[in-house]
Design an enzyme around this catalytic site. Structure first.
Site: not given
Ligand SMILES: *Cc1c(COP(=O)(O)O)cnc(C)c1O
Length: 486
Positions: A107
């Site tokens: 993120k």
């Molecule tokens: C947010 C997240 C995802 C999923 O990503 P999306 O864009 O919501 O599909 C996968 N793995 C981790 C560790 C995340 O924090």
């Protein structure tokens, strides 16, 4: 540049979309003619990482002035490596490490940039007052948002997490956050309670006369904001550029990507990269036991009426993948009527069926697969023993699916979290006993594997806790109001 809603002809410009987050009709903002303006995708491959980021974001969000400066503020010196998202060979595949940012979560890539865009958008539009960000988090998003927004001009941020519902490390990451414009508060209840109350709070806060007079406007840091999506396009280009540097491919050869998917934002960014010209082969959507997307790609029916599983890859425990709506818009050639009908059926009946001819079109770009908890665990252990690569639970899901669906093109597996964010699950997968204390778990994993734990996580030990507030869900709106008016 004009963007429109996925559900109607409502239009705004790219600055407006970043500041508003969501269209008033509930739709998501999209650039309808994405990729029709010329983009020199080959020209951005040999660039330095920040220059490449500037070119891609400058194309996707052309209304923002001084994109180069915004990119530098967001990324320069804030990630573990100058590459930002390194590509690591593992066996015959490649792992794209997206977790080298300040909070060891993928993120960070998007949430380092979004605050800069919001702040710049406010300046360009000469908005008075401050933008207040409200975020409900199940763990990762909260910290990444705090790190991105702290001390950013013209913004304040509130993060709400479920009391006792996040890991010890995650809680410490949030409650020790420095910054003069941040607030962190526990909510008695689960994540859904937090999320529901935050959504409701927006409406009440926007109508509050005293807050309006003081110039507060409200926005969200969650993944439906176009300003969170655009920065994710960058790393598809950097992975491709790196493969050409390594001599593994020539410019023009296809590359497949496997993406551990929750809200469909990460993988949609891959499709956007393809639309900009990058030779993306297949985009493989990997799910855990919550296999709603795997079923959708197989059958054309999206059905959220099913059991919800709490898995070892919690960021993928999602039954409604918000960003899929953007894909439905694009693949249907911008049929807002169809998108609105599907979303309405999903809300009212819990399911919709997408037309078969359009499903066929989707399957030309996407494949999908899923894996069980036992398979996730087995994969972590096997990749470590056979390849000496330590991965987290989310990455393991993707790796497993990639192994099943691997074909001719080189395969890049997106890695979304550091194994040190989930040390208990990873130790368990390696067949080790799991100490009670989270720091002991990290130390044990480090001693066992020799893979260094991220500095930011190690240094949490002994940091002063700044935030101890805990409220009932019904107090959330009042909590925000009182804090802002104090
Ligand atoms: C947010 C997240 C995802 C999923 O990503 P999306 O864009 O919501 O599909 C996968 N793995 C981790 C560790 C995340 O924090």
């Amino acid at each position: 540049m004009l963007v429109q809603s996925t559900r109607s002809a409502y239009e705004t410009d790219d600055l407006g979309a970043v500041l508003e987050g969501l269209a008033p009709d509930g739709g998501l903002f999209v650039e309808k003619e994405l990729g029709s303006r010329p983009f020199d995708w080959k020209g951005c491959l040999p660039c330095a990482p920040l220059t490449r980021a500037e070119k891609i974001l400058g194309y996707l969000l052309p209304g923002f002035e001084n994109m180069g400066e915004l990119v530098r503020l967001a990324y320069a010196g804030r990630f573990e490596t100058d590459e930002l998202t390194p590509l690591v060979p593992v066996g015959q595949d490649y792992v794209l490490e997206l977790f080298r940012g300040p909070t060891s979560a993928f993120k960070d890539v998007a949430l380092s940039m979004l605050p800069r865009l919001i702040s710049a958008g406010r300046r360009q539009k000469a908005l008075p007052g401050e933008t207040v960000i409200l975020t409900a988090t199940s763990g990762d998003t909260g910290k990444a948002a705090l790190e991105g927004f702290h001390d950013v001009e013209g913004t304040r941020i509130f993060v709400f997490y479920p009391a006792g519902g996040v890991s010890e490390i995650q809680q410490l990451q949030m409650t020790t956050q420095p910054g003069s414009n941040v607030r962190v508060c526990a909510v008695r209840g689960n994540f859904d309670d937090c999320q529901t109350r935050v959504k409701r709070a927006f409406a009440a806060l926007r109508e509050n006369e005293a807050l309006r007079e003081r110039g507060f406007s409200f926005s969200s840091a969650n993944s439906i904001n176009i300003g969170r999506l655009a920065p994710q396009v960058i790393y598809y280009f950097s992975a491709y550029a790196r493969l050409t540097e390594l001599g593994r491919i020539r410019v023009g050869d296809p590359v497949d990507f496997t993406v551990p998917t929750g809200n469909f934002g990460d993988i949609l960014a891959g499709w956007m990269a393809k639309r900009l010209g990058l030779p993306v082969g297949r985009l493989i959507c990997a799910s855990n036991a919550n296999r709603v997307l795997t079923d959708f790609f197989e059958t054309g029916v999206y059905d959220k009426r099913r059991d919800f599983y709490k898995t070892a890859s919690p960021s993928m425990d999602i039954l409604v993948s918000s960003n899929l709506e953007r894909m439905l818009f694009y693949v249907s050639g911008g049929d807002t009527e169809l998108v609105r009908r599907c979303m309405k059926e999903l809300e009212e009946q819990g399911r919709y069926r997408f037309p078969e001819d359009l499903m066929e079109k989707l399957r030309q770009s996407f494949a999908a697969g899923c894996c069980t908890e036992a398979e996730t665990k087995e994969t972590i252990g096997r990749i470590w023993r056979a390849r000496g690569y330590l991965c987290d639970t989310h990455t393991a899901v993707a790796f497993r699916v990639a192994e099943e669906l691997r074909w001719e093109a080189p395969m890049v597996v997106l890695s979304t979290a550091s194994p040190y964010k989930f040390p208990a699950a990873v130790l368990d997968a390696l067949g080790e006993a799991v100490p009670e204390d989270a720091f002991r778990q990290m130390e044990k994993l480090e001693a066992l594997t020799g893979v260094p734990a991220p500095k930011g996580l190690r240094e949490l030990k002994g940091k002063p806790v700044r935030f101890r507030d805990e409220i009932g869900p019904e107090e959330l709106t009042a909590y925000v109001t009182e804090t802002l008016l104090a």
